[in-house]
Design a protein around this motif. Structure first.
Motif, PDB file in Angstrom:
ATOM      1  N   GLU A 116       0.809  -1.129   0.033  1.00  0.00           N
ATOM      2  CA  GLU A 116       0.196   0.035  -0.122  1.00  0.00           C
ATOM      3  C   GLU A 116       0.823   1.068  -0.023  1.00  0.00           C
ATOM      4  O   GLU A 116       0.714   2.372  -0.783  1.00  0.00           O
ATOM      5  N   ALA A 117       1.914   1.162   0.790  1.00  0.00           N
ATOM      6  CA  ALA A 117       2.815   2.248   0.711  1.00  0.00           C
ATOM      7  C   ALA A 117       3.532   2.599  -0.673  1.00  0.00           C
ATOM      8  O   ALA A 117       3.521   3.765  -0.944  1.00  0.00           O
ATOM      9  N   MET A 141       1.167   4.096  -2.890  1.00  0.00           N
ATOM     10  CA  MET A 141       1.111   5.752  -2.479  1.00  0.00           C
ATOM     11  C   MET A 141       2.079   6.589  -3.023  1.00  0.00           C
ATOM     12  O   MET A 141       2.189   7.546  -3.651  1.00  0.00           O
ATOM     13  N   GLU A 142       3.358   5.956  -2.852  1.00  0.00           N
ATOM     14  CA  GLU A 142       4.573   6.655  -3.184  1.00  0.00           C
ATOM     15  C   GLU A 142       4.752   6.642  -4.607  1.00  0.00           C
ATOM     16  O   GLU A 142       5.277   7.774  -5.089  1.00  0.00           O
ATOM     17  N   TYR A 144      -2.471   6.578  -7.407  1.00  0.00           N
ATOM     18  CA  TYR A 144      -3.823   7.438  -7.318  1.00  0.00           C
ATOM     19  C   TYR A 144      -3.987   8.755  -7.982  1.00  0.00           C
ATOM     20  O   TYR A 144      -5.065   9.184  -8.077  1.00  0.00           O
TER      21      TYR A 144
END
Length: 111
Positions: free
Chosen positions: A77-78, A81-82, A86
């Motif tokens: 998930e990180a 995001m990084e 999204y």
């Protein structure tokens, strides 16, 4: 074992990128995914969301993953995001510990 399900569609900003820009972005993510797979993460499958699906979710693509631990799921998930994923894709996720149908049926009865 953790399960993670992604549903996503491309945002306009993705559609405005050239094919070369899209390819370059996706290629930079590849090594990170390979690293997770080497650690035991399993891609159950990726696919195009069939237009004929009953009660179809309003997304174009899906992916189903299995993670050996909650920590690896959080690492994934990180990474997403990084990577700014999204920014380019409208996405909704579902995740949780894999269990049995009987356990979930029991939970449905008591809710």
């Amino acid at each position: 074992m953790e399960c993670f399900i992604e549903l996503w569609s491309a945002r306009q900003v993705w559609k405005q990128l050239s094919h070369e820009e899209r390819k370059a972005y996706l290629e930079q993510i590849g090594p990170h995914l390979e690293n997770l797979i080497e650690k035991g993460v399993e891609i159950v499958g990726w696919g195009v969301n069939d237009e004929a699906t009953t009660h179809r979710a309003n997304f174009d693509f899906y992916a189903v993953w299995k993670f050996p631990t909650l920590e690896m799921k959080k690492e994934f998930e990180a990474l997403v995001m990084e990577a700014g994923w999204y920014n380019y894709f409208h996405q909704e996720n579902a995740s949780g510990k894999l269990t049995t149908p009987d356990e979930i049926i029991g939970k449905l009865i008591v809710i």
